[in-house]
Design a protein around this motif. Sequence first.
Motif, short mmCIF file in Angstrom:
data_model
loop_
_atom_site.label_atom_id
_atom_site.label_comp_id
_atom_site.label_asym_id
_atom_site.label_seq_id
_atom_site.Cartn_x
_atom_site.Cartn_y
_atom_site.Cartn_z
N VAL A 168 0.85 -1.20 0.00
CA VAL A 168 0.00 0.00 0.00
C VAL A 168 0.88 1.25 0.00
O VAL A 168 0.67 2.19 -0.78
CB VAL A 168 -0.95 0.00 1.21
CG1 VAL A 168 -1.67 1.35 1.34
CG2 VAL A 168 -1.97 -1.13 1.11
N ASP A 169 1.88 1.26 0.86
CA ASP A 169 2.77 2.41 0.97
C ASP A 169 3.57 2.64 -0.32
O ASP A 169 3.91 3.78 -0.65
CB ASP A 169 3.72 2.23 2.14
CG ASP A 169 3.03 2.35 3.49
OD1 ASP A 169 1.91 2.91 3.54
OD2 ASP A 169 3.60 1.88 4.49
N ALA A 170 3.87 1.55 -1.02
CA ALA A 170 4.68 1.66 -2.24
C ALA A 170 3.88 2.13 -3.45
O ALA A 170 4.46 2.57 -4.45
CB ALA A 170 5.31 0.30 -2.56
N ALA A 171 2.56 2.07 -3.37
CA ALA A 171 1.73 2.51 -4.49
C ALA A 171 1.86 4.01 -4.68
O ALA A 171 1.88 4.77 -3.70
CB ALA A 171 0.27 2.13 -4.23
N PRO A 172 1.96 4.47 -5.92
CA PRO A 172 2.14 5.90 -6.17
C PRO A 172 0.94 6.75 -5.77
O PRO A 172 1.07 7.93 -5.47
CB PRO A 172 2.40 5.97 -7.67
CG PRO A 172 1.84 4.70 -8.22
CD PRO A 172 2.00 3.68 -7.16
N GLY A 173 -0.24 6.14 -5.81
CA GLY A 173 -1.45 6.85 -5.40
C GLY A 173 -2.18 6.04 -4.36
O GLY A 173 -1.58 5.25 -3.62
#
Length: 227
Positions: free
Chosen positions: A58-63
């Motif tokens: 989740v944290d790595a997702a750009p949005g």
Amino acid sequence: MDILLIAGLWLDGSAWDEVVPELTALGHRPVPLTLPGQGDGTTSVTLDDQLAAVVAAVDAAPGKPLVVGHSAASSLAWLAADARPEKVAKVALVGGFPVADGRAYADYFAIEGGAMPFPGWGPFEGADSADLNQETRHRFASAAIPVPEGVARGVVHLTDERRFGVPVVVVCPEFTPAQAQEWIAAGESPELARATHLEYVDLDSGHWPMATRPRDLARVLAEAASS
């Protein structure tokens, strides 16, 4: 939109192999997750370890991603919304409902050698597996990954009530939206009973639509991500 895909018990990220290209063609970025304890030979993995991997994705997702949980992993998707209510755009639950706070994640079957192996098709006869042919059943059972005891018997801890404001899509495969609504109204899913944005989508399949209806499942998830 990034769509994080978490498969249910005994499955890893490869469960979504037929869904991924369909979602990509529909303009999204699917991210199938293989979590700790799913095929790496370790049985000491805990539910917290798997949740940490989901939260890291989740944290790595750009949005803000759509987090999809299938079956028992519906609880992992909901735990991600609890951990990152400001970061998760929406949660899609495929054939499952989140476990309530203080309950075991998925303590359903016998533990053998520190893990919960696939119990065979007996417990899933009927609507769950009616659309699975013999080849698919054999492939599933042969590839099934025993669930570490620390995951299956791990206790769910929910702490942030902002999770109830995260929109939820309940994808209904082997049951109908009317049945899901009835179960929630009857108190069988206290978490979803408090969700403020809840919608239902019917998908006529068994419990594993990623194997039997991948294109239709992809369409449902793409619509959930776009709405």
